[in-house]
Scaffold this motif. Structure first.
Motif, PDB file in Angstrom:
ATOM      1  N   GLU A   1       1.035   5.715  -0.850  1.00 23.71           N
ATOM      2  CA  GLU A   1       0.285   6.958  -1.005  1.00 23.71           C
ATOM      3  C   GLU A   1       0.441   7.529  -2.413  1.00 23.71           C
ATOM      4  O   GLU A   1      -0.444   8.194  -2.914  1.00 23.71           O
ATOM      5  N   SER A   2       1.552   7.263  -3.056  1.00 26.56           N
ATOM      6  CA  SER A   2       1.836   7.794  -4.382  1.00 26.56           C
ATOM      7  C   SER A   2       0.935   7.156  -5.438  1.00 26.56           C
ATOM      8  O   SER A   2       0.877   5.933  -5.570  1.00 26.56           O
ATOM      9  N   GLU A   3       0.258   7.984  -6.202  1.00 24.31           N
ATOM     10  CA  GLU A   3      -0.595   7.485  -7.286  1.00 24.31           C
ATOM     11  C   GLU A   3       0.237   6.774  -8.356  1.00 24.31           C
ATOM     12  O   GLU A   3      -0.214   5.792  -8.937  1.00 24.31           O
ATOM     13  N   LYS A   4       1.459   7.263  -8.596  1.00 31.50           N
ATOM     14  CA  LYS A   4       2.335   6.657  -9.606  1.00 31.50           C
ATOM     15  C   LYS A   4       2.752   5.231  -9.237  1.00 31.50           C
ATOM     16  O   LYS A   4       3.040   4.433 -10.118  1.00 31.50           O
TER      17      LYS A   4
ATOM     18  N   LYS B   1       0.958   3.114  -7.075  1.00 29.21           N
ATOM     19  CA  LYS B   1      -0.141   2.216  -6.714  1.00 29.21           C
ATOM     20  C   LYS B   1      -0.235   1.072  -7.704  1.00 29.21           C
ATOM     21  O   LYS B   1      -0.174   1.270  -8.921  1.00 29.21           O
ATOM     22  N   ASN B   2      -0.383  -0.123  -7.165  1.00 25.16           N
ATOM     23  CA  ASN B   2      -0.494  -1.357  -7.953  1.00 25.16           C
ATOM     24  C   ASN B   2       0.742  -1.652  -8.796  1.00 25.16           C
ATOM     25  O   ASN B   2       0.677  -2.448  -9.731  1.00 25.16           O
ATOM     26  N   LYS B   3       1.853  -1.001  -8.465  1.00 23.45           N
ATOM     27  CA  LYS B   3       3.103  -1.235  -9.197  1.00 23.45           C
ATOM     28  C   LYS B   3       4.245  -1.633  -8.272  1.00 23.45           C
ATOM     29  O   LYS B   3       5.065  -2.471  -8.619  1.00 23.45           O
TER      30      LYS B   3
ATOM     31  N   ASN C   1       6.639   5.888   2.155  1.00 22.28           N
ATOM     32  CA  ASN C   1       5.687   6.962   1.897  1.00 22.28           C
ATOM     33  C   ASN C   1       6.204   8.365   2.218  1.00 22.28           C
ATOM     34  O   ASN C   1       5.475   9.325   2.036  1.00 22.28           O
TER      35      ASN C   1
ATOM     36  N   LYS D   1       0.860  -1.181   0.000  1.00 24.49           N
ATOM     37  CA  LYS D   1       0.000   0.000   0.000  1.00 24.49           C
ATOM     38  C   LYS D   1       0.896   1.230   0.000  1.00 24.49           C
ATOM     39  O   LYS D   1       1.800   1.342   0.821  1.00 24.49           O
TER      40      LYS D   1
ATOM     41  N   LYS E   1       9.410  -2.192  -9.094  1.00 23.82           N
ATOM     42  CA  LYS E   1       8.234  -2.049  -9.942  1.00 23.82           C
ATOM     43  C   LYS E   1       8.398  -2.905 -11.201  1.00 23.82           C
ATOM     44  O   LYS E   1       7.537  -2.918 -12.053  1.00 23.82           O
TER      45      LYS E   1
END
Length: 186
Positions: free
Chosen positions: A131-134, A136-138, A183, A129, A155
């Protein structure tokens, strides 16, 4: 009567791990920022002038290689971000980011060499998990359970495929073991 005390001279690995562990503890205690952590690691690697190992035949060599490339990648990312924030010298910004990407790729190759040396034993990997949108899921975490402070991140899609093929990647998301570090921006 003279008493001669034998003191073993610290190996480069002793010095490396003591420095690394000290910085990790200082960061966890809030004594230094992520930026200071990165700068001190970069300075130490420059000071000892030890290049990465071509062959990984020990945990120490594998960890050093990972740390070497990871610190260079993060350092050049940090410099690039600083230049971008200043709003000038786009060419230097791109140059630093290109260096960072090359070092991140070498870091992932080093991770794989170490995992192969360890035969993927007692390794956990999972998405984390963030906080960075870039990221997320990577971004995923790789934990070497037999070693203290042996937590890697990547990544890389090709490395993820290998982790899954070796049965060490667990689907789903977890909180990172070093969540505060992951984070915190630099």
């Amino acid at each position: 009567m003279f008493i001669v005390a034998y003191t073993r001279r610290k190996s480069i690995f002793d010095r490396f791990f003591e420095h690394r562990d000290s910085l990790i503890i200082q960061f966890r205690n809030g004594d230094i920022t992520k930026r200071e952590f990165l700068q001190m690691n970069f300075d130490f690697i420059q000071k000892i002038r030890m290049k990465p190992f071509d062959r990984v035949d020990s945990f120490e060599k594998g960890m050093y290689n990972y740390q070497y490339y990871n610190m260079l990648a993060k350092y050049y990312t940090m410099l690039g971000v600083d230049i971008k924030r200043q709003g000038k010298h786009y060419k230097y910004f791109k140059n630093h980011l290109n260096k960072a990407h090359r070092y991140y790729n070498e870091k992932d190759k080093s991770t794989l060499k170490l995992l192969r040396y360890l035969e993927f034993e007692n390794v956990d990997a999972y998405f984390i998990k963030v906080e960075s949108e870039k990221l997320k899921n990577k971004l995923y975490e790789i934990v070497l359970n037999d070693y203290e402070f042996a937590i890697f991140h990547s990544k890389s899609k090709w490395l993820l495929k290998i982790l899954r093929a070796n049965g060490v990647f667990e689907e789903g998301k977890r909180k990172s073991l070093i969540d505060n570090y992951i984070n915190e921006k630099y």
